[in-house]
Design an enzyme around this catalytic site. Sequence first.
Site, PDB file in Angstrom:
ATOM      1  N   HIS A 270      -3.015  35.643  24.798  1.00 55.87           N
ATOM      2  CA  HIS A 270      -3.114  34.273  24.288  1.00 55.87           C
ATOM      3  C   HIS A 270      -3.969  33.415  25.220  1.00 55.87           C
ATOM      4  O   HIS A 270      -4.556  32.414  24.788  1.00 55.87           O
ATOM      5  CB  HIS A 270      -1.719  33.642  24.159  1.00 55.87           C
ATOM      6  CG  HIS A 270      -0.886  34.269  23.087  1.00 55.87           C
ATOM      7  ND1 HIS A 270      -0.046  35.331  23.317  1.00 55.87           N
ATOM      8  CD2 HIS A 270      -0.779  33.984  21.759  1.00 55.87           C
ATOM      9  CE1 HIS A 270       0.548  35.671  22.193  1.00 55.87           C
ATOM     10  NE2 HIS A 270       0.130  34.880  21.225  1.00 55.87           N
ATOM     11  N   ASP A 341      -5.951  40.384  15.374  1.00 60.81           N
ATOM     12  CA  ASP A 341      -5.032  39.375  15.875  1.00 60.81           C
ATOM     13  C   ASP A 341      -5.717  38.025  15.732  1.00 60.81           C
ATOM     14  O   ASP A 341      -6.914  37.933  15.412  1.00 60.81           O
ATOM     15  CB  ASP A 341      -4.688  39.681  17.341  1.00 60.81           C
ATOM     16  CG  ASP A 341      -3.347  39.109  17.777  1.00 60.81           C
ATOM     17  OD1 ASP A 341      -2.815  38.229  17.058  1.00 60.81           O
ATOM     18  OD2 ASP A 341      -2.819  39.525  18.817  1.00 60.81           O
TER      19      ASP A 341
END
Length: 436
Positions: A270, A341
């Site tokens: 992230h 993702d």
Amino acid sequence: MLPIRPRLAVIATGVLLVSGCAGLSPTSDDAAPATSAPSSSAPPTAASPEAEETEDPDAPTSWGPTVGELDAARELVSTWTPEQLAGGVIVGRFHGTDPAEPARMVRDLHLAGVSVTGANVADLDQVRAMTAGIAQAAADDGRDFPPVIGVDQEGGYVSHLRGIATEFPHFASAGQAIAADPKEGRRATRVAALTTALELRGLGFTWVFAPVADVTIGAADPTIGARSPSTDPELAADAVSSAIKGYDAAGIVSTVKHFPGHGTATSDSHDTLPVVDSPLGEIEAHDLPPFEAAIDKAAPAVMLSHLDLTAIAPGVPASMAPEVYDLLRDDLGFEGVAITDSLGMGAVGGRPTPALQALKAGADLLLMPVETATTHQIVTDAIIAGDVSRERVEEAAARVVALQVWQARVAAQRPVPADVVERARAASADLLSASY
């Protein structure tokens, strides 16, 4: 407006909008409905000429849709404009809780669908209005199959419908339950996935971004942790297989993630691009077994990670590396939808045209680009200019359409029961109890 094809008209628009109708399921929790259309005639014998020339259109593929559904999807997307094709490979992000915003995006940009996050959720009525609006927007755009309406609802702390849907324990509970009692653990895991999926369908969702197939290394893994079913590859494979069975039986598209395995990464994708130095043999032994098991159980979709795998494609995120897609398709035999993702994560931030890179590499769906409209324009322009081949984009879009047709068909065979919330709560408690 998208052209309508009769073979794709497998379910009425009204069913799409009320897929959570409160009828009792005709099948038990442990029995999956048929996931391929019944054959109208006996298949040709091996000795007949038809056996060599004609493939049964009702035969299921290795990932869900029938051969005929995939062929019809290919025919459909071959008629699409570049704008429609670009939209058909994007799952967008949106801000706020206004149900009109994602509906507008799906309709105007021809998006495959959207991903809903916790920031898009206000209350139960708003969620239902939002998903119904998105489904109607796809119908208004000429589609007779449902859009991708996806959500991260893994259980545990990655549950974006907190306070709306039933809370389930983290997926590590599945591995613990199977370790304690293999038969009971598999059953509890399967029923947990089944009831999660039915509850999500009752809220209007068609996709769930689960199960997590990553094999964690424990405390050194800052991203996955208890989201992983186990530190043991075989236990993880059992848990993932059981979950896939439950999701499939409920008529929702599950997403096995994060290929080829995020559990050994010691930094958070992230925030940054994690470097994984594992040799290929170690990846095959430690990380791949749950993905292999999922593919063996007809997993419909696999999510690609944002990892720098130095043994496979050094310096390139896995989601943008052709070598990683080759590993998934050629080595593991996966034929379904490959989705990235989130393209808004720090691991790929700052890269030029990350969505286009992923599409060229082999992705079928581009998840949550930072700017959805800008990404749509970039992909449209690339198709027109030949920077990405129309054949590659049609291949991707056809897989997505066929999978959504499959989702609608299986969902129609299994209505959401009136007591779905009670069933989900019981399944959650059951899985937690089985893990001790």
